[in-house]
Motif scaffolding. Structure first.
Motif, short mmCIF file in Angstrom:
data_model
loop_
_atom_site.label_atom_id
_atom_site.label_comp_id
_atom_site.label_asym_id
_atom_site.label_seq_id
_atom_site.Cartn_x
_atom_site.Cartn_y
_atom_site.Cartn_z
N ALA A 73 27.43 33.96 47.02
CA ALA A 73 27.64 34.26 45.60
C ALA A 73 29.13 34.10 45.30
O ALA A 73 29.98 34.34 46.16
CB ALA A 73 27.18 35.67 45.27
N VAL A 74 29.41 33.72 44.04
CA VAL A 74 30.78 33.45 43.61
C VAL A 74 31.07 34.17 42.31
O VAL A 74 30.25 34.16 41.39
CB VAL A 74 30.98 31.93 43.41
CG1 VAL A 74 32.28 31.63 42.72
CG2 VAL A 74 30.88 31.18 44.72
N PHE A 75 32.26 34.76 42.23
CA PHE A 75 32.78 35.32 40.98
C PHE A 75 34.19 34.79 40.77
O PHE A 75 35.00 34.81 41.70
CB PHE A 75 32.82 36.85 41.01
CG PHE A 75 33.54 37.43 39.81
CD1 PHE A 75 32.88 37.58 38.61
CD2 PHE A 75 34.88 37.80 39.90
CE1 PHE A 75 33.54 38.09 37.50
CE2 PHE A 75 35.54 38.31 38.79
CZ PHE A 75 34.88 38.46 37.59
N ALA A 76 34.48 34.33 39.55
CA ALA A 76 35.83 33.91 39.19
C ALA A 76 36.25 34.65 37.93
O ALA A 76 35.56 34.59 36.91
CB ALA A 76 35.89 32.40 38.97
N GLY A 77 37.34 35.37 38.01
CA GLY A 77 37.88 36.09 36.87
C GLY A 77 39.08 35.36 36.31
O GLY A 77 40.00 35.03 37.05
N HIS A 78 39.05 35.07 35.04
CA HIS A 78 40.09 34.32 34.33
C HIS A 78 40.69 33.22 35.21
O HIS A 78 41.88 33.19 35.48
CB HIS A 78 41.18 35.23 33.75
CG HIS A 78 41.76 36.21 34.73
ND1 HIS A 78 42.75 35.86 35.62
CD2 HIS A 78 41.51 37.51 34.95
CE1 HIS A 78 43.08 36.91 36.35
NE2 HIS A 78 42.33 37.92 35.96
N PRO A 79 39.82 32.27 35.67
CA PRO A 79 40.31 31.23 36.59
C PRO A 79 41.32 30.30 35.92
O PRO A 79 41.35 30.18 34.70
CB PRO A 79 39.03 30.46 36.96
CG PRO A 79 38.12 30.67 35.82
CD PRO A 79 38.42 32.05 35.29
N SER A 80 42.13 29.68 36.75
CA SER A 80 43.09 28.69 36.24
C SER A 80 43.06 27.46 37.13
O SER A 80 42.55 27.50 38.25
CB SER A 80 44.50 29.28 36.19
OG SER A 80 44.95 29.61 37.48
N CYS A 93 25.07 28.18 44.97
CA CYS A 93 24.80 29.62 45.02
C CYS A 93 25.08 30.22 43.64
O CYS A 93 25.73 29.60 42.81
CB CYS A 93 25.66 30.28 46.10
SG CYS A 93 27.43 30.25 45.75
N PRO A 94 24.59 31.44 43.40
CA PRO A 94 24.87 32.08 42.12
C PRO A 94 26.37 32.16 41.85
O PRO A 94 27.17 32.41 42.75
CB PRO A 94 24.28 33.49 42.29
CG PRO A 94 23.22 33.32 43.32
CD PRO A 94 23.74 32.27 44.26
N ALA A 95 26.73 31.90 40.59
CA ALA A 95 28.14 31.91 40.20
C ALA A 95 28.30 32.59 38.85
O ALA A 95 27.47 32.41 37.95
CB ALA A 95 28.68 30.49 40.14
N SER A 96 29.36 33.37 38.74
CA SER A 96 29.65 34.09 37.51
C SER A 96 31.14 33.95 37.20
O SER A 96 31.97 34.08 38.10
CB SER A 96 29.27 35.57 37.68
OG SER A 96 29.55 36.29 36.51
N VAL A 97 31.45 33.70 35.93
CA VAL A 97 32.84 33.54 35.52
C VAL A 97 33.12 34.49 34.36
O VAL A 97 32.39 34.51 33.37
CB VAL A 97 33.15 32.09 35.09
CG1 VAL A 97 34.61 31.95 34.71
CG2 VAL A 97 32.79 31.11 36.20
N ALA A 98 34.20 35.26 34.49
CA ALA A 98 34.68 36.13 33.41
C ALA A 98 35.79 35.38 32.69
O ALA A 98 36.79 35.00 33.30
CB ALA A 98 35.22 37.44 33.99
N VAL A 99 35.61 35.15 31.39
CA VAL A 99 36.52 34.32 30.61
C VAL A 99 37.15 35.15 29.50
O VAL A 99 36.45 35.79 28.72
CB VAL A 99 35.78 33.12 29.99
CG1 VAL A 99 36.71 32.27 29.16
CG2 VAL A 99 35.11 32.29 31.08
N ALA A 100 38.47 35.10 29.42
CA ALA A 100 39.19 35.74 28.31
C ALA A 100 39.12 34.82 27.10
O ALA A 100 39.33 33.62 27.23
CB ALA A 100 40.64 35.99 28.71
#
Length: 165
Positions: A73-80, A93-100
């Motif tokens: 599983a993958v999580f990316a918070g405010h990726p750049s 795999c499951p992926a989730s991104v938190a975007v501002a």
């Protein structure tokens, strides 16, 4: 302000960027996760990355990153520094991104493009937009500002539920 910003770039950002460039970092990341996976084949491995690390978290969940599926599983918070579509086009795999919503490094336009590309995949994915949030909100929110505090708490919850995606 301009001079101090320039000085900061020259003294800190440029050297950091050199020592943390992709050709240096990817072999380290691959090696670490390959060892972790091969020594613990039954272990569920999740990865969370923020800002610069968000890109590498997303890469870890891509088919083309390694011959072996390294994470579950993958999580990316405010990726750049995410390259679309290359860095996100083949998640396994499951992926989730938190975007501002106010982020020039991973804009709402980029988030929409990722969401559109991920619709074609047979993997559970999600993009969560945090209205009014700025780049860095997952880890650098002001705990004295209620909205920033709530956004940080919601992002922590988002990380926790990635395993259920």
């Amino acid at each position: 302000m301009y001079r101090s910003g320039y000085l900061y770039m020259v003294l800190f950002v440029m050297p950091w960027s050199f020592w943390h460039r992709q050709s240096v970092i990817i072999p380290i990341i691959k090696s670490f996760f390959q060892i972790l996976r091969t020594e613990n084949p039954d272990l569920k491995i999740g990865v969370a990355g923020f800002c610069w690390g968000g890109r590498y978290a997303l890469l870890l969940g891509q088919e083309h990153f390694s011959d072996l599926h390294l994470v579950d599983a993958v999580f990316a918070g405010h990726p750049s520094l995410v390259s679309i579509p290359k860095d996100i086009e083949a998640p396994y795999c499951p992926a989730s991104v938190a975007v501002a919503s106010m982020d020039s490094y991973f804009s709402l336009k980029m988030a929409a493009k990722v969401e559109e590309l991920w619709k074609k995949e047979n993997v559970k994915t999600e993009i969560v937009i945090y209205e009014g949030a700025k780049h860095g909100f997952c880890v650098r929110g002001n705990m004295n500002v209620e909205q920033e505090k709530q956004d940080m708490k919601k992002a922590i919850q988002q990380v926790r539920i990635v395993k259920r995606l």
